[in-house]
Structure formats: structure tokens, C-alpha cells
Design a protein around this motif. Structure first.
Motif, PDB file in Angstrom:
ATOM      1  N   GLN A   4      -8.746  -2.213   2.475  1.00  0.00           N
ATOM      2  CA  GLN A   4      -7.831  -3.158   1.836  1.00  0.00           C
ATOM      3  C   GLN A   4      -7.612  -2.784   0.380  1.00  0.00           C
ATOM      4  N   SER A   5      -8.681  -2.369  -0.291  1.00  0.00           N
ATOM      5  CA  SER A   5      -8.576  -1.961  -1.685  1.00  0.00           C
ATOM      6  C   SER A   5      -7.693  -0.725  -1.810  1.00  0.00           C
ATOM      7  N   SER A   6      -7.859   0.216  -0.901  1.00  0.00           N
ATOM      8  CA  SER A   6      -7.045   1.426  -0.906  1.00  0.00           C
ATOM      9  C   SER A   6      -5.574   1.082  -0.683  1.00  0.00           C
ATOM     10  N   ARG A   7      -5.294   0.167   0.239  1.00  0.00           N
ATOM     11  CA  ARG A   7      -3.913  -0.252   0.518  1.00  0.00           C
ATOM     12  C   ARG A   7      -3.323  -0.939  -0.713  1.00  0.00           C
ATOM     13  N   LEU A   8      -4.120  -1.775  -1.350  1.00  0.00           N
ATOM     14  CA  LEU A   8      -3.674  -2.467  -2.558  1.00  0.00           C
ATOM     15  C   LEU A   8      -3.377  -1.461  -3.671  1.00  0.00           C
ATOM     16  N   ASP A   9      -4.239  -0.467  -3.813  1.00  0.00           N
ATOM     17  CA  ASP A   9      -4.006   0.594  -4.805  1.00  0.00           C
ATOM     18  C   ASP A   9      -2.687   1.309  -4.524  1.00  0.00           C
ATOM     19  N   GLN A  10      -2.420   1.571  -3.252  1.00  0.00           N
ATOM     20  CA  GLN A  10      -1.172   2.252  -2.883  1.00  0.00           C
ATOM     21  C   GLN A  10       0.047   1.392  -3.208  1.00  0.00           C
ATOM     22  N   VAL A  11      -0.039   0.091  -2.939  1.00  0.00           N
ATOM     23  CA  VAL A  11       1.087  -0.807  -3.231  1.00  0.00           C
ATOM     24  C   VAL A  11       1.351  -0.844  -4.726  1.00  0.00           C
ATOM     25  N   PHE A  12       0.280  -1.024  -5.528  1.00  0.00           N
ATOM     26  CA  PHE A  12       0.472  -1.070  -6.981  1.00  0.00           C
ATOM     27  C   PHE A  12       0.966   0.271  -7.525  1.00  0.00           C
ATOM     28  N   ASP A  77       5.319  -7.678   4.436  1.00  0.00           N
ATOM     29  CA  ASP A  77       3.908  -7.953   4.730  1.00  0.00           C
ATOM     30  C   ASP A  77       2.975  -7.122   3.858  1.00  0.00           C
ATOM     31  N   ALA A  78       3.445  -5.973   3.393  1.00  0.00           N
ATOM     32  CA  ALA A  78       2.616  -5.121   2.541  1.00  0.00           C
ATOM     33  C   ALA A  78       2.306  -5.813   1.215  1.00  0.00           C
ATOM     34  N   LEU A  79       3.133  -6.747   0.821  1.00  0.00           N
ATOM     35  CA  LEU A  79       2.914  -7.451  -0.440  1.00  0.00           C
ATOM     36  C   LEU A  79       1.905  -8.585  -0.316  1.00  0.00           C
ATOM     37  N   LEU A  80       1.531  -8.941   0.913  1.00  0.00           N
ATOM     38  CA  LEU A  80       0.582 -10.040   1.101  1.00  0.00           C
ATOM     39  C   LEU A  80      -0.765  -9.749   0.441  1.00  0.00           C
ATOM     40  N   GLY A  81      -1.230  -8.519   0.542  1.00  0.00           N
ATOM     41  CA  GLY A  81      -2.492  -8.142  -0.106  1.00  0.00           C
ATOM     42  C   GLY A  81      -2.408  -8.284  -1.614  1.00  0.00           C
ATOM     43  N   ALA A  82      -1.280  -7.863  -2.186  1.00  0.00           N
ATOM     44  CA  ALA A  82      -1.095  -7.992  -3.633  1.00  0.00           C
ATOM     45  C   ALA A  82      -1.004  -9.463  -4.027  1.00  0.00           C
TER      46      ALA A  82
END
Length: 129
Positions: A4-12, A77-82
Motif C-alpha cells: 500500500q505504501s509503494s502504491r501511495l508513493d507511485q500515486v504521489f 479508485d487509485a486516489l482512495l489510498g491517497a
């Protein structure tokens, strides 16, 4: 959690670039071909495709090829983590600010109590005339 942290890093990381943010904003209006998305930007198509790839890797964008046309659409949906991360940060900072406010109010009350206990400077003391 690490995923999840890796996905969040990718989004940011994807949203850190103004070109990619502009692409995301354009896709808020609806799907578009890569050519339509690339049109307002002064860059070569291979350079633009790198931005598309970053957005796809982060999960913010989905693309589909039909013949020679690649159509892109937003994957919100990718923004939900952010969004979750921002809500957690907001809760942390609001709690910190609440504790800080309580501390300041405590100091203010202590100062007022100390001032109330001190004799007034206008009050005359015995034997000082």
C-alpha cells in the motif's frame, strides 16, 4: 502495508509532475485518445507516452487499444489510498493542534492566576508615604 505504501508513493510521484496532473484533470471530463491528450503539450509522442506509462503504473489511468487508437480513462479508485492517507494526517494534526491549544489555554490561565495574586502597583503599601 508495504504494498500500500509503494502504491501511495507511485500515486504521489505520478501527481508530482504538472504534465501528468494536467492529463488527470483532462480525463476528469471523460476518456480521450492519447493523441487528444497529447495535443496541448509541446513534446514528442514518445516523451508523452512516458507520462501515460507513469500514470498507468500508478493505477491512476487505464488505457485500451482499439486498432491504432489508444484510449485512456481515469481510474479514481487509485486516489482512495491517497485520500485515506490525507484523512489520517488531518486527524493527527488536528489532535496535535487541540493539545497545543489546551496547553496555551493552561498557560494563559496560570498567568492570569499569578497576576491576580500579585498586589496591584497602584495599591499603597504601609509605611511608604
Amino acid at each position: 502495508m508495504a504494498n500500500q505504501s509503494s502504491r501511495l508513493d507511485q500515486v504521489f510521484a505520478a501527481l508530482a509532475d504538472p504534465t501528468r496532473r494536467a492529463i488527470v484533470m483532462r480525463l476528469c471530463d471523460g476518456e480521450a485518445s492519447v493523441g487528444e491528450l497529447a495535443d496541448p503539450f509541446d513534446m514528442t509522442l514518445p516523451s508523452f507516452m512516458k507520462h501515460i506509462h507513469v500514470l498507468e503504473t500508478s493505477g491512476l489511468l487505464l488505457s485500451e487499444k482499439s486498432g491504432r487508437v489508444r484510449t485512456c480513462r481515469l481510474s479514481p479508485d487509485a486516489l482512495l489510498g491517497a485520500e485515506d492517507w490525507f484523512q489520517q494526517q488531518r486527524a493527527i494534526w488536528e489532535a496535535r493542534l487541540d493539545r497545543f491549544e489546551a496547553y496555551v489555554m493552561k498557560l494563559k490561565k496560570e498567568k492570569e492566576r499569578a497576576a491576580a495574586k500579585r498586589p496591584s502597583r497602584t495599591t499603597k503599601r504601609k509605611g511608604s508615604e
